[in-house]
Design an enzyme around this catalytic site. Structure first.
Site, PDB file in Angstrom:
ATOM      1  N   LYS A  46      44.657  15.148   0.481  1.00  0.00           N
ATOM      2  CA  LYS A  46      44.215  13.749   0.631  1.00  0.00           C
ATOM      3  C   LYS A  46      45.281  12.721   0.275  1.00  0.00           C
ATOM      4  CE  LYS A  46      40.561  14.875  -1.919  1.00  0.00           C
ATOM      5  NZ  LYS A  46      39.309  14.853  -2.665  1.00  0.00           N
ATOM      6  N   ASP A  96      34.188  16.714  -6.951  1.00  0.00           N
ATOM      7  CA  ASP A  96      33.118  15.790  -6.551  1.00  0.00           C
ATOM      8  C   ASP A  96      31.938  16.497  -5.881  1.00  0.00           C
ATOM      9  OD1 ASP A  96      34.714  16.345  -4.374  1.00  0.00           O
ATOM     10  OD2 ASP A  96      35.104  14.256  -3.841  1.00  0.00           O
TER      11      ASP A  96
HETATM   12  N1  LIG Z   1      32.143   2.034   6.447  1.00  0.00           N
HETATM   13  C1  LIG Z   1      32.729   3.228   6.524  1.00  0.00           C
HETATM   14  N2  LIG Z   1      32.367   4.121   7.460  1.00  0.00           N
HETATM   15  C2  LIG Z   1      32.978   5.329   7.566  1.00  0.00           C
HETATM   16  N3  LIG Z   1      33.979   5.720   6.774  1.00  0.00           N
HETATM   17  C3  LIG Z   1      34.386   4.874   5.831  1.00  0.00           C
HETATM   18  C4  LIG Z   1      33.791   3.593   5.649  1.00  0.00           C
HETATM   19  N4  LIG Z   1      34.405   2.975   4.613  1.00  0.00           N
HETATM   20  C5  LIG Z   1      35.348   3.833   4.176  1.00  0.00           C
HETATM   21  N5  LIG Z   1      35.342   4.968   4.910  1.00  0.00           N
HETATM   22  C6  LIG Z   1      36.226   6.131   4.782  1.00  0.00           C
HETATM   23  O1  LIG Z   1      35.768   6.919   3.707  1.00  0.00           O
HETATM   24  C7  LIG Z   1      36.873   7.466   3.006  1.00  0.00           C
HETATM   25  C8  LIG Z   1      36.687   7.206   1.523  1.00  0.00           C
HETATM   26  O2  LIG Z   1      35.621   7.961   1.117  1.00  0.00           O
HETATM   27  P1  LIG Z   1      34.911   7.745  -0.279  1.00  0.00           P
HETATM   28  O3  LIG Z   1      34.638   6.302  -0.432  1.00  0.00           O
HETATM   29  O4  LIG Z   1      33.757   8.656  -0.320  1.00  0.00           O
HETATM   30  O5  LIG Z   1      36.031   8.058  -1.325  1.00  0.00           O
HETATM   31  P2  LIG Z   1      36.633   9.266  -2.050  1.00  0.00           P
HETATM   32  O6  LIG Z   1      35.913   9.454  -3.302  1.00  0.00           O
HETATM   33  O7  LIG Z   1      38.046   8.902  -2.078  1.00  0.00           O
HETATM   34  O8  LIG Z   1      36.485  10.553  -1.134  1.00  0.00           O
HETATM   35  P3  LIG Z   1      36.522  12.084  -1.610  1.00  0.00           P
HETATM   36  O9  LIG Z   1      35.239  12.255  -2.313  1.00  0.00           O
HETATM   37  O10 LIG Z   1      36.649  12.878  -0.357  1.00  0.00           O
HETATM   38  O11 LIG Z   1      37.652  12.283  -2.545  1.00  0.00           O
HETATM   39  C9  LIG Z   1      38.127   6.839   3.553  1.00  0.00           C
HETATM   40  O12 LIG Z   1      38.786   7.805   4.341  1.00  0.00           O
HETATM   41  C10 LIG Z   1      37.632   5.712   4.426  1.00  0.00           C
HETATM   42  O13 LIG Z   1      38.375   5.602   5.611  1.00  0.00           O
END
Ligand SMILES: Nc1ncnc2c1ncn2[C@@H]1O[C@H](COP(=O)(O)OP(=O)(O)OP(=O)(O)O)[C@@H](O)[C@H]1O
Length: 454
Positions: free
Chosen positions: A160, A196
């Site tokens: 990531k 997570d």
């Molecule tokens: N409105 C939305 N619709 C779809 N995807 C989105 C939206 N807003 C953000 N994202 C995408 O979601 C991702 C971020 O996911 P999340 O907010 O769940 O965070 P994370 O905790 O970093 O993810 P992970 O749990 O996989 O580590 C980014 O790749 C972003 O492009």
């Protein structure tokens, strides 16, 4: 996809390879199950692509957990520090703060990353006047780790977009402890490290006792599930308990070519231009870090072939990373036959000259790419539900793609229903802040264990 009628044949034909039939999905399920079984078994684990790491979490929350806990959540776009208080009647009080991880820290020395985390933790605890308390802390660290115990996790590889030197093979709990004591600001007792997906399972199980699967569709994609200890051959913890949570790390599925029969030129392009080529191929077809870029690549190809925008693209469209995954959600949120969000996105990309037909075509491409992601996630979830074989299972899901995409939930409900063994019931629920709550719950369940043995 109800809008097919208005989509030109050439556009539909170009998208065909991005649409997976149930037969293809069933083949994917067969291969994934084989990978999972190989990951669980002693003799095949080392060579298995899907690692199925044991988590050492064996007890789900039962609602009797009480107290004040800290949690750290590192693993994607945001880093958060949380203070959580569990009280009577499932009462959950939570204070949290998001801290940025600057790009230079994401790819800098590991020591710098852990020092930064320790500094943020210290600042947060001072802000909340708890710097003199020694609270149990759950550490959500959402990168593939081999666990050697509840409080020992060795990083296998960064994913990531992270790539910090000197961390692979190291115990991330020890690195965090060292950084905290080095900074000397606060005292903390690390009660568990988890990812997570595990946090999501725990936080949903706190509300829904039949939760057996935790799924992430965010920056990355991964899942955790409840497995019988007898099947987890490498588990060297308490084998007198019936279950242990397994962190599948299914994002790596396909890294040996198992998904090549459905991967497209767009998937290969994404992979070749990523910081981890050849790795996390399943994740790259599903998760938010790549979905927008996949759409962009299809749009660029169609523009170059004069099927879109009268063949006139824009510098912004042609530049990598400019089509955000949130655009996919926005575009697909427009009501049928209307294109207000779509137009806004296209204008932001310097494509104000798009016609209504272009907008319909762009939306079609978004639908095809997001539907494929939802179907791949569904096939993988159905594989787990079929493997668990309990009469009724709840799947807890977290991640912005699932949370904000307007159709992801429904697409998954429909496709899982098609793919699960007849007779098995399932439901899927949004996890409210799985990684944070889950980390606190790991600490809380561990504390419950101590209380019992004391
Ligand atoms: N409105 C939305 N619709 C779809 N995807 C989105 C939206 N807003 C953000 N994202 C995408 O979601 C991702 C971020 O996911 P999340 O907010 O769940 O965070 P994370 O905790 O970093 O993810 P992970 O749990 O996989 O580590 C980014 O790749 C972003 O492009």
């Amino acid at each position: 996809m109800c809008e097919c009628v208005s989509i030109p044949r050439e556009i539909r034909e170009r998208c065909e390879e991005l649409q997976l039939s149930d037969e293809q999905l069933r083949e994917i399920m067969k291969r994934l199950l084989d990978n999972i079984e190989r990951g669980l078994a002693r003799d095949t684990h080392a060579a298995s692509i899907v690692k199925c790491f044991v988590t050492y979490v064996q007890d789900l929350p039962n609602g009797t957990e009480r107290g004040k806990f800290m949690a750290l959540d590192l693993g994607g776009t945001n880093f958060r520090v949380l203070l959580i208080e569990l009280g009577e009647n499932m009462h959950f009080d939570m204070k949290s703060k998001i801290f940025a991880i600057p790009q230079h820290i994401m790819v800098g020395p590991g020591k710098q990353l852990f020092d930064h985390i320790a500094d943020c933790l210290g600042a947060f605890m001072k802000e909340h006047h708890i710097e003199h308390e020694c609270l149990p802390l759950g550490f959500t660290f959402s990168f593939p780790c081999v666990q050697k115990g509840l409080t020992k996790g060795l990083l296998v590889r960064w994913t990531k977009g992270f790539d910090c030197e000197g961390v692979i093979g190291q115990d991330v709990v020890e690195l965090l402890e060292q950084a905290i004591s080095h900074r000397n600001a606060v005292k903390i007792e690390i009660a568990g490290v988890l990812n997570d997906a595990t946090g999501t399972l725990l936080s949903c199980a706190h509300k829904q006792s039949n939760c057996r699967v935790g799924l992430i569709v965010g920056t990355g994609s991964n899942a955790c599930y409840v497995e019988k200890v007898e099947n987890a051959q490498l588990f060297d913890g308490d084998r007198s308990k019936p279950y242990v949570l397994i962190n599948t790390e299914w994002g790596a599925f396909g890294d040996d070519g198992a998904l090549d029969f459905v991967r497209t030129e767009f998937d290969r392009d994404i992979d070749n231009n990523s910081i981890n080529p050849g790795k996390q191929l399943h994740e790259k077809m599903i998760s938010g870090m790549y979905m927008g870029e996949l759409v962009r690549l299809v749009l660029v190809k169609m523009t170059n072939d004069k099927l879109l925008f009268n063949g006139q693209g824009s510098d912004l469209l042609f530049k990598r990373g400019n089509f955000f995954t949130k655009y996919v959600s926005e575009i697909e949120s427009d009501k049928k036959g209307t294109y207000a969000s779509c137009r806004q996105v296209l204008e932001e990309l310097g494509l104000g000259h798009a016609t209504d037909q272009d907008c319909a075509n762009v939306r079609y491409v978004c639908q095809v790419v997001s539907t494929r992601a939802a179907h791949l996630a569904s096939a993988a979830v159905a594989t787990l539900i079929n493997k668990i074989q309990e009469e009724s299972v709840t799947v807890g899901i977290d991640g912005s793609v699932y949370r904000y995409h307007p159709h992801f939930h429904n697409l998954m409900m429909d496709k899982i229903a098609t793919l699960v063994t007849p007779g098995l019931k399932f439901d899927i629920m949004l996890s409210e802040d799985g990684s944070g709550r889950g980390a606190a719950l790991v600490a809380a369940v561990a504390a419950r264990g101590h209380a019992k043995t004391a």
